[in-house]
Design a protein around this motif. Structure first.
Motif, PDB file in Angstrom:
ATOM      1  N   ALA A  84     101.770  46.848  74.533  1.00  0.00           N
ATOM      2  CA  ALA A  84     102.711  47.923  74.178  1.00  0.00           C
ATOM      3  C   ALA A  84     102.033  48.776  73.118  1.00  0.00           C
ATOM      4  O   ALA A  84     101.145  48.283  72.407  1.00  0.00           O
ATOM      5  CB  ALA A  84     104.015  47.343  73.640  1.00  0.00           C
ATOM      6  N   PRO A  85     102.418  50.035  73.003  1.00  0.00           N
ATOM      7  CA  PRO A  85     101.813  50.870  71.960  1.00  0.00           C
ATOM      8  C   PRO A  85     102.057  50.286  70.568  1.00  0.00           C
ATOM      9  O   PRO A  85     103.115  49.701  70.302  1.00  0.00           O
ATOM     10  CB  PRO A  85     102.523  52.217  72.107  1.00  0.00           C
ATOM     11  CG  PRO A  85     103.052  52.227  73.507  1.00  0.00           C
ATOM     12  CD  PRO A  85     103.370  50.788  73.829  1.00  0.00           C
ATOM     13  N   ALA A  86     101.083  50.450  69.705  1.00  0.00           N
ATOM     14  CA  ALA A  86     101.232  50.006  68.316  1.00  0.00           C
ATOM     15  C   ALA A  86     102.269  50.868  67.615  1.00  0.00           C
ATOM     16  O   ALA A  86     102.471  52.032  67.971  1.00  0.00           O
ATOM     17  CB  ALA A  86      99.899  50.096  67.592  1.00  0.00           C
ATOM     18  N   GLN A  87     102.910  50.289  66.635  1.00  0.00           N
ATOM     19  CA  GLN A  87     103.846  51.016  65.774  1.00  0.00           C
ATOM     20  C   GLN A  87     103.251  51.000  64.378  1.00  0.00           C
ATOM     21  O   GLN A  87     103.011  49.924  63.811  1.00  0.00           O
ATOM     22  CB  GLN A  87     105.219  50.354  65.781  1.00  0.00           C
ATOM     23  CG  GLN A  87     105.865  50.339  67.139  1.00  0.00           C
ATOM     24  CD  GLN A  87     107.155  49.536  67.151  1.00  0.00           C
ATOM     25  OE1 GLN A  87     107.382  48.683  66.316  1.00  0.00           O
ATOM     26  NE2 GLN A  87     107.996  49.828  68.119  1.00  0.00           N
ATOM     27  N   ALA A  88     102.986  52.177  63.829  1.00  0.00           N
ATOM     28  CA  ALA A  88     102.358  52.264  62.518  1.00  0.00           C
ATOM     29  C   ALA A  88     103.187  53.162  61.613  1.00  0.00           C
ATOM     30  O   ALA A  88     103.764  54.152  62.065  1.00  0.00           O
ATOM     31  CB  ALA A  88     100.945  52.825  62.658  1.00  0.00           C
ATOM     32  N   PHE A  89     103.253  52.774  60.353  1.00  0.00           N
ATOM     33  CA  PHE A  89     103.922  53.633  59.386  1.00  0.00           C
ATOM     34  C   PHE A  89     103.324  53.415  58.006  1.00  0.00           C
ATOM     35  O   PHE A  89     102.747  52.375  57.713  1.00  0.00           O
ATOM     36  CB  PHE A  89     105.434  53.408  59.376  1.00  0.00           C
ATOM     37  CG  PHE A  89     105.866  52.008  59.063  1.00  0.00           C
ATOM     38  CD1 PHE A  89     106.152  51.621  57.764  1.00  0.00           C
ATOM     39  CD2 PHE A  89     105.998  51.066  60.075  1.00  0.00           C
ATOM     40  CE1 PHE A  89     106.565  50.330  57.478  1.00  0.00           C
ATOM     41  CE2 PHE A  89     106.411  49.775  59.794  1.00  0.00           C
ATOM     42  CZ  PHE A  89     106.688  49.398  58.486  1.00  0.00           C
ATOM     43  N   SER A  90     103.443  54.448  57.187  1.00  0.00           N
ATOM     44  CA  SER A  90     102.962  54.413  55.813  1.00  0.00           C
ATOM     45  C   SER A  90     104.139  54.580  54.879  1.00  0.00           C
ATOM     46  O   SER A  90     105.071  55.349  55.160  1.00  0.00           O
ATOM     47  CB  SER A  90     101.961  55.547  55.565  1.00  0.00           C
ATOM     48  OG  SER A  90     100.826  55.394  56.379  1.00  0.00           O
ATOM     49  N   VAL A  91     104.095  53.876  53.760  1.00  0.00           N
ATOM     50  CA  VAL A  91     105.181  53.944  52.777  1.00  0.00           C
ATOM     51  C   VAL A  91     104.586  53.945  51.371  1.00  0.00           C
ATOM     52  O   VAL A  91     103.418  53.596  51.167  1.00  0.00           O
ATOM     53  CB  VAL A  91     106.167  52.752  52.922  1.00  0.00           C
ATOM     54  CG1 VAL A  91     106.861  52.774  54.254  1.00  0.00           C
ATOM     55  CG2 VAL A  91     105.458  51.421  52.719  1.00  0.00           C
ATOM     56  N   HIS A  92     105.416  54.336  50.424  1.00  0.00           N
ATOM     57  CA  HIS A  92     105.095  54.242  49.002  1.00  0.00           C
ATOM     58  C   HIS A  92     106.057  53.250  48.373  1.00  0.00           C
ATOM     59  O   HIS A  92     107.257  53.251  48.700  1.00  0.00           O
ATOM     60  CB  HIS A  92     105.227  55.600  48.299  1.00  0.00           C
ATOM     61  CG  HIS A  92     104.281  56.624  48.797  1.00  0.00           C
ATOM     62  ND1 HIS A  92     102.950  56.636  48.447  1.00  0.00           N
ATOM     63  CD2 HIS A  92     104.455  57.676  49.628  1.00  0.00           C
ATOM     64  CE1 HIS A  92     102.344  57.654  49.039  1.00  0.00           C
ATOM     65  NE2 HIS A  92     103.242  58.298  49.759  1.00  0.00           N
ATOM     66  N   GLN A  93     105.558  52.440  47.467  1.00  0.00           N
ATOM     67  CA  GLN A  93     106.406  51.492  46.767  1.00  0.00           C
ATOM     68  C   GLN A  93     107.271  52.245  45.760  1.00  0.00           C
ATOM     69  O   GLN A  93     106.814  53.159  45.077  1.00  0.00           O
ATOM     70  CB  GLN A  93     105.544  50.464  46.045  1.00  0.00           C
ATOM     71  CG  GLN A  93     106.330  49.371  45.396  1.00  0.00           C
ATOM     72  CD  GLN A  93     105.417  48.301  44.808  1.00  0.00           C
ATOM     73  OE1 GLN A  93     104.254  48.554  44.518  1.00  0.00           O
ATOM     74  NE2 GLN A  93     105.937  47.115  44.637  1.00  0.00           N
ATOM     75  N   VAL A  94     108.526  51.867  45.693  1.00  0.00           N
ATOM     76  CA  VAL A  94     109.444  52.461  44.735  1.00  0.00           C
ATOM     77  C   VAL A  94     109.442  51.587  43.487  1.00  0.00           C
ATOM     78  O   VAL A  94     109.687  50.385  43.572  1.00  0.00           O
ATOM     79  CB  VAL A  94     110.872  52.567  45.319  1.00  0.00           C
ATOM     80  CG1 VAL A  94     111.846  53.096  44.286  1.00  0.00           C
ATOM     81  CG2 VAL A  94     110.863  53.427  46.576  1.00  0.00           C
ATOM     82  N   PRO A  95     109.156  52.170  42.320  1.00  0.00           N
ATOM     83  CA  PRO A  95     109.151  51.348  41.106  1.00  0.00           C
ATOM     84  C   PRO A  95     110.546  50.808  40.798  1.00  0.00           C
ATOM     85  O   PRO A  95     111.546  51.443  41.155  1.00  0.00           O
ATOM     86  CB  PRO A  95     108.701  52.311  40.009  1.00  0.00           C
ATOM     87  CG  PRO A  95     108.512  53.633  40.628  1.00  0.00           C
ATOM     88  CD  PRO A  95     108.844  53.545  42.071  1.00  0.00           C
ATOM     89  N   PRO A  96     110.618  49.662  40.137  1.00  0.00           N
ATOM     90  CA  PRO A  96     111.943  49.113  39.795  1.00  0.00           C
ATOM     91  C   PRO A  96     112.691  50.053  38.853  1.00  0.00           C
ATOM     92  O   PRO A  96     112.087  50.763  38.065  1.00  0.00           O
ATOM     93  CB  PRO A  96     111.614  47.787  39.098  1.00  0.00           C
ATOM     94  CG  PRO A  96     110.153  47.674  39.025  1.00  0.00           C
ATOM     95  CD  PRO A  96     109.528  48.853  39.680  1.00  0.00           C
ATOM     96  N   TYR A  97     113.978  50.017  38.965  1.00  0.00           N
ATOM     97  CA  TYR A  97     114.820  50.869  38.116  1.00  0.00           C
ATOM     98  C   TYR A  97     115.117  50.156  36.814  1.00  0.00           C
ATOM     99  O   TYR A  97     115.220  48.998  36.719  1.00  0.00           O
ATOM    100  CB  TYR A  97     116.135  51.207  38.830  1.00  0.00           C
ATOM    101  CG  TYR A  97     115.919  52.163  39.951  1.00  0.00           C
ATOM    102  CD1 TYR A  97     115.951  53.526  39.728  1.00  0.00           C
ATOM    103  CD2 TYR A  97     115.681  51.713  41.239  1.00  0.00           C
ATOM    104  CE1 TYR A  97     115.748  54.426  40.768  1.00  0.00           C
ATOM    105  CE2 TYR A  97     115.473  52.596  42.275  1.00  0.00           C
ATOM    106  CZ  TYR A  97     115.509  53.955  42.045  1.00  0.00           C
ATOM    107  OH  TYR A  97     115.311  54.819  43.066  1.00  0.00           O
TER     108      TYR A  97
END
Length: 97
Positions: A84-97
């Protein structure tokens, strides 16, 4: 920092070939400029599904890797094993509040 997750689905009989590709390339990927972390995850319920989890200094560093000779060898060999096609995504970590 950019966190990248790539989910890949393989035919069960292709898993050993994928693991060999990963084992042979993981140290080289970790040594790419801008790569800060790389690990492999296996789905808990579907053991023929794997994810790479990597941290990059920036999107530019990830894109430089994606233009590299190493990626040009690793990705086509890996992609040929997909069911099946790969699923890729990029994210940024959210600093703790």
């Amino acid at each position: 920092m950019l966190i990248r997750v790539v989910r890949m689905t393989f035919a069960p009989e292709q898993v050993p070939a994928f693991l060999e590709i990963y084992r042979n390339s993981q140290d080289q990927i970790r040594q790419m400029p801008g790569c800060r972390f790389l690990e492999l995850w296996q789905d808990a319920d579907q053991p023929h599904i794997y994810c790479t989890h990597s941290h990059w200094e920036s999107e530019e560093a990830l894109n430089a890797y994606r233009r590299s000779v190493l990626f040009g060898q690793v990705w086509p060999a890996t992609k040929a094993l997909f069911t099946a096609p790969a699923q890729a995504f990029s994210v940024h970590q959210v600093p703790p509040y």
